[in-house]
Motif scaffolding. Structure first.
Motif, PDB file in Angstrom:
ATOM      1  N   SER A  63       0.828  -1.204   0.000  1.00 35.30           N
ATOM      2  CA  SER A  63       0.000   0.000   0.000  1.00 35.30           C
ATOM      3  C   SER A  63       0.866   1.260   0.000  1.00 35.30           C
ATOM      4  CB  SER A  63      -0.932  -0.029   1.218  1.00 35.30           C
ATOM      5  OG  SER A  63      -0.178  -0.203   2.398  1.00 35.30           O
ATOM      6  N   ALA A  64       0.217   2.392  -0.177  1.00 35.18           N
ATOM      7  CA  ALA A  64       0.914   3.676  -0.198  1.00 35.18           C
ATOM      8  C   ALA A  64       1.714   3.855   1.088  1.00 35.18           C
ATOM      9  CB  ALA A  64      -0.096   4.803  -0.348  1.00 35.18           C
ATOM     10  N   GLY A  65       2.915   4.363   0.938  1.00 36.75           N
ATOM     11  CA  GLY A  65       3.775   4.615   2.089  1.00 36.75           C
ATOM     12  C   GLY A  65       4.642   3.448   2.497  1.00 36.75           C
ATOM     13  N   THR A  66       4.495   2.318   1.823  1.00 33.44           N
ATOM     14  CA  THR A  66       5.292   1.141   2.188  1.00 33.44           C
ATOM     15  C   THR A  66       6.455   0.928   1.221  1.00 33.44           C
ATOM     16  OG1 THR A  66       3.931  -0.432   0.944  1.00 33.44           O
ATOM     17  CG2 THR A  66       3.281   0.016   3.238  1.00 33.44           C
ATOM     18  N   ASP A  67       6.803   1.975   0.499  1.00 33.83           N
ATOM     19  CA  ASP A  67       7.908   1.880  -0.440  1.00 33.83           C
ATOM     20  C   ASP A  67       9.242   2.268   0.193  1.00 33.83           C
ATOM     21  OD1 ASP A  67       6.904   4.459  -0.197  1.00 33.83           O
ATOM     22  OD2 ASP A  67       7.562   5.051  -2.204  1.00 33.83           O
ATOM     23  N   GLN A  79       4.006   1.706 -11.582  1.00 33.74           N
ATOM     24  CA  GLN A  79       3.299   0.880 -12.563  1.00 33.74           C
ATOM     25  C   GLN A  79       2.287  -0.025 -11.851  1.00 33.74           C
ATOM     26  OE1 GLN A  79       6.022  -1.156 -15.330  1.00 33.74           O
ATOM     27  NE2 GLN A  79       7.648   0.157 -14.524  1.00 33.74           N
ATOM     28  N   PRO A  80       1.346   0.559 -11.127  1.00 33.43           N
ATOM     29  CA  PRO A  80       0.440  -0.253 -10.320  1.00 33.43           C
ATOM     30  C   PRO A  80      -0.415  -1.227 -11.123  1.00 33.43           C
ATOM     31  CG  PRO A  80      -0.326   2.012 -10.381  1.00 33.43           C
ATOM     32  CD  PRO A  80       1.033   1.987 -11.015  1.00 33.43           C
ATOM     33  N   ALA A  81      -0.829  -0.855 -12.324  1.00 36.44           N
ATOM     34  CA  ALA A  81      -1.657  -1.762 -13.124  1.00 36.44           C
ATOM     35  C   ALA A  81      -0.853  -2.996 -13.536  1.00 36.44           C
ATOM     36  CB  ALA A  81      -2.200  -1.048 -14.358  1.00 36.44           C
ATOM     37  N   LYS A  82       0.392  -2.786 -13.915  1.00 37.88           N
ATOM     38  CA  LYS A  82       1.257  -3.900 -14.299  1.00 37.88           C
ATOM     39  C   LYS A  82       1.548  -4.797 -13.088  1.00 37.88           C
ATOM     40  CE  LYS A  82       5.531  -4.954 -16.738  1.00 37.88           C
ATOM     41  NZ  LYS A  82       6.710  -4.406 -17.438  1.00 37.88           N
ATOM     42  N   PHE A  83       1.749  -4.185 -11.930  1.00 40.22           N
ATOM     43  CA  PHE A  83       1.987  -4.958 -10.713  1.00 40.22           C
ATOM     44  C   PHE A  83       0.757  -5.774 -10.340  1.00 40.22           C
ATOM     45  CE2 PHE A  83       2.210  -5.304  -5.996  1.00 40.22           C
ATOM     46  CZ  PHE A  83       3.311  -6.135  -5.931  1.00 40.22           C
ATOM     47  N   LYS A  84      -0.409  -5.163 -10.439  1.00 39.89           N
ATOM     48  CA  LYS A  84      -1.663  -5.877 -10.139  1.00 39.89           C
ATOM     49  C   LYS A  84      -1.837  -7.050 -11.100  1.00 39.89           C
ATOM     50  CE  LYS A  84      -6.580  -5.006  -9.294  1.00 39.89           C
ATOM     51  NZ  LYS A  84      -7.284  -5.960 -10.076  1.00 39.89           N
TER      52      LYS A  84
END
Length: 151
Positions: free
Chosen positions: A81-85, A98-103
């Motif tokens: 989730s956001a903030g866990t990078d 690239q959230p769509a590719k990761f999903k």
């Protein structure tokens, strides 16, 4: 092994709750996803050892481990989730750019895990080998893009 399967299914049920409710702090999410990936890899390698002939093929052990892999394949995704990078993580920034590719990659793993579990239920080593290799390719393709190299 039945306790492990029950525990894995119980953990998989946890993904129905929003990620924010599961993790009080970003480091909790990072720990959770790293832990779930570690346990998933342990059970995946147990199957790999049979597929690669390092240990004798045991249909029951294969089926037990693929059931656990199937359950665990659903766990880590809400923890990205956001903030866990930031923090102690090997997650690539590409996960958030690239959230769509990761999903799509995560959904492919879950789909391959279903096929692997079904193959193991046949009790046929050749079926398990084929499904295992497809699953391993899916894992590797995701790691190639979305996992940074370790320390």
């Amino acid at each position: 092994m039945k306790k492990n399967a029950f525990f894995a299914v119980f953990l998989a049920a946890a993904v129905v709750f929003p990620a924010a409710a599961q993790f009080a702090k970003p480091e909790d999410a990072i720990h959770y996803r790293r832990s779930s990936m570690t346990v998933l890899s342990i059970h995946f390698y147990r199957i790999a050892n049979m597929v690669n002939g390092r240990v004798p093929f045991d249909p029951k052990v294969a089926a037990d481990n693929t059931a656990i892999v199937l359950a665990l394949s659903k766990l880590p995704w809400p923890a990205f989730s956001a903030g866990t990078d930031k923090g102690v993580t090997r997650a690539s920034p590409a996960i958030w750019t690239q959230p769509a590719k990761f999903k799509d990659s995560s959904e492919k793993l879950m789909a391959e895990a279903v096929k692997l579990n079904a193959a193991a239920k046949t009790g046929n080593l050749d079926n398990v080998k084929e499904a295992f290799r497809a699953t391993a390719r899916t894992c590797q393709s995701c790691h190639d893009v979305f996992k940074t190299r370790g320390e």
